[in-house]
Motif scaffolding. Structure first.
Motif, short mmCIF file in Angstrom:
data_model
loop_
_atom_site.label_atom_id
_atom_site.label_comp_id
_atom_site.label_asym_id
_atom_site.label_seq_id
_atom_site.Cartn_x
_atom_site.Cartn_y
_atom_site.Cartn_z
N GLN A 9 0.84 -1.19 0.00
CA GLN A 9 0.00 0.00 0.00
C GLN A 9 0.88 1.25 0.00
O GLN A 9 1.76 1.40 0.82
CB GLN A 9 -0.88 0.01 1.26
CG GLN A 9 -1.97 -1.06 1.26
CD GLN A 9 -3.16 -0.68 0.40
OE1 GLN A 9 -3.25 0.43 -0.07
NE2 GLN A 9 -4.06 -1.63 0.20
N LEU A 10 0.63 2.09 -0.98
CA LEU A 10 1.37 3.34 -1.11
C LEU A 10 0.45 4.51 -0.80
O LEU A 10 -0.66 4.57 -1.31
CB LEU A 10 1.94 3.47 -2.52
CG LEU A 10 2.94 2.39 -2.93
CD1 LEU A 10 3.24 2.48 -4.41
CD2 LEU A 10 4.22 2.52 -2.11
N GLN A 11 0.91 5.42 0.01
CA GLN A 11 0.11 6.57 0.42
C GLN A 11 0.93 7.83 0.23
O GLN A 11 1.89 8.07 0.96
CB GLN A 11 -0.31 6.42 1.89
CG GLN A 11 -1.10 7.59 2.43
CD GLN A 11 -2.50 7.63 1.89
OE1 GLN A 11 -3.23 6.64 1.89
NE2 GLN A 11 -2.90 8.79 1.38
N ALA A 12 0.50 8.64 -0.72
CA ALA A 12 1.18 9.92 -0.97
C ALA A 12 0.55 11.02 -0.13
O ALA A 12 -0.65 10.99 0.14
CB ALA A 12 1.09 10.27 -2.44
N SER A 13 1.37 11.99 0.25
CA SER A 13 0.89 13.12 1.04
C SER A 13 1.77 14.33 0.79
O SER A 13 2.84 14.20 0.16
CB SER A 13 0.88 12.77 2.53
OG SER A 13 2.19 12.48 2.98
N GLY A 14 1.33 15.48 1.27
CA GLY A 14 2.14 16.69 1.17
C GLY A 14 1.69 17.68 0.13
O GLY A 14 2.28 18.75 -0.01
N GLY A 15 0.68 17.35 -0.64
CA GLY A 15 0.19 18.26 -1.65
C GLY A 15 -0.53 19.45 -1.04
O GLY A 15 -0.77 19.51 0.17
N GLY A 16 -0.86 20.40 -1.89
CA GLY A 16 -1.56 21.59 -1.42
C GLY A 16 -1.58 22.65 -2.48
O GLY A 16 -1.25 22.41 -3.64
N LEU A 40 7.04 22.68 -2.56
CA LEU A 40 6.34 21.67 -1.75
C LEU A 40 7.23 20.44 -1.66
O LEU A 40 8.05 20.19 -2.55
CB LEU A 40 5.01 21.26 -2.38
CG LEU A 40 3.82 22.20 -2.27
CD1 LEU A 40 2.66 21.68 -3.12
CD2 LEU A 40 3.38 22.37 -0.82
N ARG A 41 7.03 19.67 -0.60
CA ARG A 41 7.72 18.39 -0.47
C ARG A 41 6.68 17.29 -0.31
O ARG A 41 5.91 17.30 0.66
CB ARG A 41 8.65 18.39 0.74
CG ARG A 41 9.54 17.14 0.81
CD ARG A 41 10.19 17.04 2.17
NE ARG A 41 11.29 16.08 2.18
CZ ARG A 41 11.72 15.46 3.28
NH1 ARG A 41 11.15 15.72 4.44
NH2 ARG A 41 12.73 14.61 3.22
N LEU A 42 6.65 16.39 -1.26
CA LEU A 42 5.73 15.27 -1.21
C LEU A 42 6.40 14.06 -0.57
O LEU A 42 7.61 13.87 -0.72
CB LEU A 42 5.25 14.89 -2.61
CG LEU A 42 4.64 16.01 -3.46
CD1 LEU A 42 4.14 15.43 -4.78
CD2 LEU A 42 3.54 16.73 -2.73
N SER A 43 5.60 13.27 0.11
CA SER A 43 6.08 12.03 0.71
C SER A 43 5.20 10.90 0.25
O SER A 43 4.00 11.09 -0.01
CB SER A 43 6.03 12.11 2.24
OG SER A 43 6.83 13.15 2.74
N CYS A 44 5.77 9.72 0.17
CA CYS A 44 4.98 8.53 -0.15
C CYS A 44 5.48 7.39 0.73
O CYS A 44 6.63 6.97 0.61
CB CYS A 44 5.12 8.16 -1.62
SG CYS A 44 4.20 6.68 -2.06
N ALA A 45 4.60 6.94 1.60
CA ALA A 45 4.95 5.87 2.53
C ALA A 45 4.48 4.53 2.00
O ALA A 45 3.36 4.42 1.49
CB ALA A 45 4.33 6.16 3.89
N ASP A 46 5.32 3.54 2.14
CA ASP A 46 4.99 2.19 1.69
C ASP A 46 4.84 1.30 2.92
O ASP A 46 5.78 1.17 3.71
CB ASP A 46 6.12 1.67 0.79
CG ASP A 46 5.82 0.29 0.21
OD1 ASP A 46 6.63 -0.16 -0.62
OD2 ASP A 46 4.80 -0.32 0.58
N SER A 47 3.68 0.71 3.05
CA SER A 47 3.43 -0.15 4.22
C SER A 47 3.91 -1.58 3.99
O SER A 47 3.78 -2.42 4.90
CB SER A 47 1.94 -0.15 4.56
OG SER A 47 1.18 -0.65 3.47
N GLY A 48 4.45 -1.86 2.82
CA GLY A 48 4.92 -3.20 2.52
C GLY A 48 6.27 -3.51 3.14
O GLY A 48 6.88 -2.66 3.81
N ARG A 49 6.76 -4.71 2.87
CA ARG A 49 8.00 -5.17 3.47
C ARG A 49 9.16 -5.20 2.49
O ARG A 49 10.27 -5.58 2.86
CB ARG A 49 7.80 -6.57 4.05
CG ARG A 49 6.75 -6.63 5.14
CD ARG A 49 6.64 -8.03 5.73
NE ARG A 49 5.65 -8.09 6.80
CZ ARG A 49 5.39 -9.19 7.49
NH1 ARG A 49 6.05 -10.31 7.22
NH2 ARG A 49 4.49 -9.15 8.44
N THR A 50 8.90 -4.81 1.25
CA THR A 50 9.93 -4.93 0.23
C THR A 50 10.38 -3.58 -0.31
O THR A 50 11.00 -3.51 -1.36
CB THR A 50 9.43 -5.80 -0.93
OG1 THR A 50 8.28 -5.17 -1.52
CG2 THR A 50 9.06 -7.19 -0.45
#
Length: 118
Positions: free
Chosen positions: A1-8, A16-26
Motif C-alpha cells: 500500500q502506497l500513500q502519498a501526502s504533502g500536496g496543497g 512543496l515536499r511530497l512524501s509517499c509511505a509504503d506499508s509493505g516489506r519490500t
C-alpha cells in the motif's frame, strides 16, 4: 500500500515536499517513481530513484527543479518540488517502477493534489 501526502495549494515559484509511505516489506528492494496526472491528461512520469537512492532520473519538464530521494529506514520516497509552475498542477502518485525507472508496475496508491496558482 502506497500513500502519498504533502500536496496543497502554492503560488508559482513556491515549493512543496511530497512524501509517499509504503506499508509493505519490500520497499528497500524496489525502484520507486513519482508520476502525475493533470486534468484531462494521461498520467506521466516525473522522477525515479534506484534502490539505494544513488541513481535518479527525471522528466525533462522537471529537471533542475524537482529532486527525488528515499529513506529506506522509513519506507518512504520523497519529491522536493521547487520553482513550481502552474503546469505542475496535477495529482501526484508514487509507484514501484521497472528497470527503466520510468515504467510503473503494481497498484497505484492514493495520490496527493498539487495546485499551483499563477
Amino acid at each position: 500500500q502506497l500513500q502519498a501526502s504533502g500536496g496543497g495549494l502554492v503560488q508559482a515559484g513556491g515549493f512543496l515536499r511530497l512524501s509517499c509511505a509504503d506499508s509493505g516489506r519490500t520497499f528497500s528492494t524496489n525502484r520507486m517513481g513519482w508520476f502525475r496526472q493533470a486534468p484531462g491528461k494521461e498520467r506521466e512520469f516525473v522522477a525515479g530513484v534506484g534502490q539505494s537512492g544513488v541513481n535518479t532520473y527525471y522528466a525533462d519538464s522537471v529537471k533542475g527543479r524537482f529532486t527525488i530521494s528515499r529513506d529506506n529506514a522509513k519506507n518512504t520516497v520523497y519529491l522536493q518540488m521547487n520553482g513550481l509552475k502552474p503546469e505542475d498542477t496535477a495529482v501526484y502518485y508514487c509507484s514501484t517502477v521497472q528497470r527503466d525507472y520510468v515504467s510503473p508496475f503494481g497498484s497505484w496508491g492514493q495520490g496527493t493534489l498539487v495546485t499551483v496558482s499563477s
